[in-house]
Design an enzyme around this catalytic site. Structure first.
Site, PDB file in Angstrom:
ATOM      1  N   LYS A 265      33.722  51.131  23.272  1.00 19.11           N
ATOM      2  CA  LYS A 265      33.242  52.461  23.643  1.00 19.11           C
ATOM      3  C   LYS A 265      32.262  52.345  24.808  1.00 19.11           C
ATOM      4  O   LYS A 265      31.532  51.366  24.927  1.00 19.11           O
ATOM      5  CB  LYS A 265      32.544  53.138  22.464  1.00 19.11           C
ATOM      6  CG  LYS A 265      33.457  53.375  21.278  1.00 19.11           C
ATOM      7  CD  LYS A 265      32.763  54.180  20.216  1.00 19.11           C
ATOM      8  CE  LYS A 265      31.649  53.404  19.567  1.00 19.11           C
ATOM      9  NZ  LYS A 265      31.035  54.145  18.440  1.00 19.11           N
TER      10      LYS A 265
ATOM     11  N   ASP B   4      33.415  46.248  19.138  1.00 17.88           N
ATOM     12  CA  ASP B   4      33.325  47.056  20.351  1.00 17.88           C
ATOM     13  C   ASP B   4      32.949  46.186  21.535  1.00 17.88           C
ATOM     14  O   ASP B   4      32.773  44.979  21.410  1.00 17.88           O
ATOM     15  CB  ASP B   4      32.348  48.226  20.167  1.00 17.88           C
ATOM     16  CG  ASP B   4      30.956  47.766  19.769  1.00 17.88           C
ATOM     17  OD1 ASP B   4      30.456  46.796  20.381  1.00 17.88           O
ATOM     18  OD2 ASP B   4      30.359  48.369  18.857  1.00 17.88           O
TER      19      ASP B   4
ATOM     20  N   ALA C  34       0.861  -1.189   0.000  1.00 14.07           N
ATOM     21  CA  ALA C  34       0.000   0.000   0.000  1.00 14.07           C
ATOM     22  C   ALA C  34       0.894   1.235   0.000  1.00 14.07           C
ATOM     23  O   ALA C  34       2.056   1.173   0.416  1.00 14.07           O
ATOM     24  CB  ALA C  34      -0.920   0.001   1.220  1.00 14.07           C
TER      25      ALA C  34
END
Length: 457
Positions: free
Chosen positions: A270, A248, A44
């Site tokens: 920074k 940074d 099937a």
């Protein structure tokens, strides 16, 4: 080496799958993609097989397995839930010297199916030899993230250019440097994906005709708010192709660990009110490294175009004629609010959101009257040192003192801290927090107790 990795040419060659369920369907998709002339045998079939057969894509043979189905086959797959039947298919294939894969039974198979990354014509296959399919899948997923989706189109296009490149560049070294330029050129990849013939031609001519030691390029990449998992796929690809990474302090160590090992790293950290490296000097670093012919990534926390001074840096590059591109990142407002259980907008509480810098150029002043209005959310970046002033100005201009506020420190990171209260407490709350922190003001903060999922993890 227990297995020899090979890539089979199956186009228009007979192949057999025994099995008509979900597992067989997954194998059938692979064989159909490879152009195989496919027969599927089962008692099937799930609907997908019927649809394929109706479309003429394969042949279905309903009924018990018959060994004669193997007579013309180059390759077979046993994909049923019947171990005895799978073994029978394998033995019948072995007797005919046909390679056979047995699903979930590598010892009974003469070949195994790898995890596949398809960037045709570029193909990558990953296998654990059948010992740990989950590990192979996880590795495939990691490799998927490293290979741009349009890489296959670039590879096909490169094949069309081989003759011209051989004529243009006399030595192998020159040709290698050209191909390296071509394969990392984002504009060409995007143009191919969009089938933009004009842009394809222009970019190709530029790549072929410019000197191989030409000026480099700069890519601004948003690293997101902290959690390395929030780095975008394209951002990851860019930092792993970089010759130089300028970053940074808001970029986490976890993200920096993803940078290519042999890339140069330049820290330009920074802080509000204090610049380790002046902005003009950062601009010149980007310019100088690009002029050396290097591929430079400027890696910024959050999104480079939201209080990241990305526009200023790009203006310098633009004025110098340096090619550049931008990879957006998840901005802190989005990341911090999500990880704090604070929706920035909500139908009942906020129809707009404002992103505001907590420190302005000299002489700058905010429109406090509009900021004090109801039905909006305010998000202050770099506002910790100005929290008392923010509190005073908003109350002076009519915002209720009981307006909910929250401060998020190290948002999205495992060290995230969140403190909340009311507007009248904002200055006092800020003294308990450290930078980097984000201030969120609005009725939506009141939802935090209900929606705060991250701290519960």
């Amino acid at each position: 080496m227990d297995h020899l990795p090979i890539f089979c040419q199956l186009r228009d060659r007979d192949c057999l799958i025994v099995g008509g369920g979900d597992v067989a369907e997954r194998k059938a998709r692979l064989l159909l993609d490879a152009g195989a002339r496919l027969t599927v045998n089962a008692l099937a079939f799930i609907p997908q097989f019927t649809a394929w057969a109706d479309a003429g894509m394969l042949t279905l043979v309903e009924g018990p397995f018959d060994e004669s189905l193997l007579d013309t086959c180059w390759l077979a797959i046993a994909a049923t839930d019947d171990d005895a039947l799978n073994q029978r298919v394998s033995e019948a294939a072995e007797a005919r010297r046909i390679f056979c894969n047995v699903v979930d039974a590598p010892k009974a198979a003469s070949f195994i199916m790898p995890s596949i990354i398809d960037r045709s014509p570029l193909m990558v296959a990953v296998s654990s030899g059948g010992t740990s399919p989950v590990l192979a899948r996880l590795l495939r997923e990691k490799l998927e993230s490293l290979l741009p989706l349009h890489l296959g189109q670039v590879a096909k296009y490169a094949g069309q250019l081989r003759g011209r490149v051989k004529q243009q560049f006399a030595t192998m070294g020159e040709r290698r440097r050209f191909w390296e330029k071509l394969f990392v050129n984002d504009r060409l990849a995007q143009s191919l994906a969009n089938n933009d013939q004009k842009a394809i031609t222009e970019t190709t001519e530029q790549l072929i005709n410019e000197p191989l030691d030409h000026r480099g390029e700069v890519v601004l990449v948003g690293a997101g708010p902290g959690d390395a998992g929030l780095l975008t796929l394209k951002g990851l690809q860019q930092i792993q192709q970089a010759d130089v990474v300028v970053y940074d302090r808001l970029v986490s160590d976890d993200i920096m660990n993803l940078v290519r090992r042999d890339a140069d790293r330049v820290f330009v950290g920074k802080r509000a009110g204090y610049h380790c490296v002046p902005q003009e000097e950062i601009n010149q670093i980007l310019l100088r490294e690009a002029q050396k012919g290097k591929r430079v990534v400027r890696l910024k926390g959050g999104d480079p175009f939201i209080f990241g001074r990305g526009g200023e840096e790009l203006e310098t590059l633009c004025n110098a004629g340096i090619p550049f591109s931008v990879v957006p990142g998840i901005t802190a407002a989005s990341g911090c609010s999500a990880y704090s259980g604070i929706p920035l907008t909500h139908r009942d509480y906020a129809q707009s959101v404002r992103l505001i810098t907590g420190h302005l150029k000299t002489g700058g002043e905010l429109d406090w009257e509009n900021l004090a209005a109801e039905k909006q959310t305010l998000v202050f970046y770099m506002g910790l040192n100005q929290a008392a002033t923010i509190q005073q100005k908003l109350i002076e201009h009519g915002m209720p003192g009981e307006m909910p506020v929250a401060i998020v420190e190290n948002g999205t990171a495992v060290t995230q801290r969140v403190i909340d209260g009311t507007l009248t407490q904002l200055g006092e709350l800020a003294q308990q927090m450290n930078s980097p922190s984000l201030i969120i003001i609005g009725r939506v903060v009141g939802l935090r107790d209900k929606l705060n999922w991250f701290s519960n993890h």
